[in-house]
Design a protein around this motif. Structure first.
Motif, PDB file in Angstrom:
ATOM      1  N   SER A  10     -75.895 -21.317  24.885  1.00  0.00           N
ATOM      2  CA  SER A  10     -74.819 -22.532  24.485  1.00  0.00           C
ATOM      3  C   SER A  10     -74.693 -21.934  23.664  1.00  0.00           C
ATOM      4  CB  SER A  10     -76.005 -23.714  24.538  1.00  0.00           C
ATOM      5  OG  SER A  10     -76.215 -24.910  25.116  1.00  0.00           O
TER       6      SER A  10
ATOM      7  N   ARG B 268     -81.414 -21.704  27.807  1.00  0.00           N
ATOM      8  CA  ARG B 268     -80.209 -22.624  27.178  1.00  0.00           C
ATOM      9  C   ARG B 268     -79.236 -22.720  25.787  1.00  0.00           C
ATOM     10  NH1 ARG B 268     -81.133 -29.534  27.417  1.00  0.00           N
ATOM     11  NH2 ARG B 268     -79.357 -29.982  27.079  1.00  0.00           N
ATOM     12  N   TYR B 269     -80.551 -23.162  25.110  1.00  0.00           N
ATOM     13  CA  TYR B 269     -80.106 -22.725  23.753  1.00  0.00           C
ATOM     14  C   TYR B 269     -79.385 -21.626  23.505  1.00  0.00           C
ATOM     15  CZ  TYR B 269     -81.305 -27.058  23.684  1.00  0.00           C
ATOM     16  OH  TYR B 269     -80.988 -29.691  24.435  1.00  0.00           O
TER      17      TYR B 269
ATOM     18  N   TYR C 231     -70.986 -24.263  23.491  1.00  0.00           N
ATOM     19  CA  TYR C 231     -70.587 -25.861  24.103  1.00  0.00           C
ATOM     20  C   TYR C 231     -72.544 -25.311  24.301  1.00  0.00           C
ATOM     21  CZ  TYR C 231     -69.687 -23.631  28.653  1.00  0.00           C
ATOM     22  OH  TYR C 231     -69.333 -23.180  29.269  1.00  0.00           O
ATOM     23  N   THR C 232     -73.047 -27.452  24.429  1.00  0.00           N
ATOM     24  CA  THR C 232     -74.014 -27.266  24.730  1.00  0.00           C
ATOM     25  C   THR C 232     -74.223 -27.017  26.144  1.00  0.00           C
ATOM     26  OG1 THR C 232     -75.138 -28.627  23.187  1.00  0.00           O
ATOM     27  CG2 THR C 232     -76.287 -28.396  24.979  1.00  0.00           C
ATOM     28  N   LEU C 233     -75.140 -26.284  27.345  1.00  0.00           N
ATOM     29  CA  LEU C 233     -75.920 -26.002  28.671  1.00  0.00           C
ATOM     30  C   LEU C 233     -76.002 -27.583  29.066  1.00  0.00           C
ATOM     31  CD1 LEU C 233     -75.942 -22.865  29.086  1.00  0.00           C
ATOM     32  CD2 LEU C 233     -73.301 -23.971  29.064  1.00  0.00           C
TER      33      LEU C 233
END
Length: 187
Positions: A148, A144-145, A153-155
């Protein structure tokens, strides 16, 4: 070259909402089914190798995927292990968040460290398998990070057993092509 990231299938601790970090929890029946479902998403992707985190839940998922794609299971990478939850390891997530808002404190590995490890893992995998399409089985937080960071952008989340793909553009830059088995919305 492309990298296909697969979050390991579900474990009992996932089902219970526990932080499992470096705890070596095996897949449950749902997790094994999710790994088999990931094969269907990856099919036709011309994958050359399947690699993973060394933790059992990731290796088990990777083996199911490698078998399903007719590939030999490749190496594991220590850099791909899940975030170290330290004192929060094994806690229900809500309890850990109450004790350490934002999961900051209690010895929990900072997200910046997770992303740095994720980027180093990608560099190592690309060095080990130049020009190859590599399916990478690891963990939700690192996927995820790290992705991202690539997307800018943050998932929101990475589902167990889901596939995300980083592909190279004409200039050789990695770009996000797929998240949770779907093309990401433009942002």
């Amino acid at each position: 070259m492309k990298l296909g990231f697969v979050r390991h299938g579900q474990t009992q601790w996932n089902l219970e909402g526990r932080l499992q970090g470096s705890s070596n929890i095996p897949l449950n029946g749902t997790g094994r089914a999710q790994a088999a479902d990931a094969v269907q998403v990856l099919a036709g992707g011309n994958w050359d190798v399947v690699v993973s985190s060394p933790l059992d839940r990731a290796r088990q998922t990777a083996q199911i995927i490698a078998d399903g794609l007719g590939l030999e299971l490749g190496p594991s990478y220590e850099l791909l292990v899940e975030r170290d939850y330290a004192q929060g390891e094994g806690m229900i997530e809500a309890e850990a968040l109450e004790r350490w808002p934002g999961k900051i404190g209690g010895g929990i590995e900072p997200l910046e460290s997770v992303v740095a490890r994720g980027r180093r893992a990608i560099e190592q995998i690309m060095e080990d398998f130049p020009g190859k399409n590599v399916a990478v089985v690891c963990h939700g937080t690192i996927i995820r990070y790290t992705l991202s960071d690539f997307a800018g952008y943050t998932l929101d989340t990475i589902r167990n057993g889901s596939v995300a793909v980083l592909g190279q553009d004409e200039a050789g830059r990695l770009r996000l092509e797929l998240v949770n088995d779907q093309v990401p919305a433009a942002r």
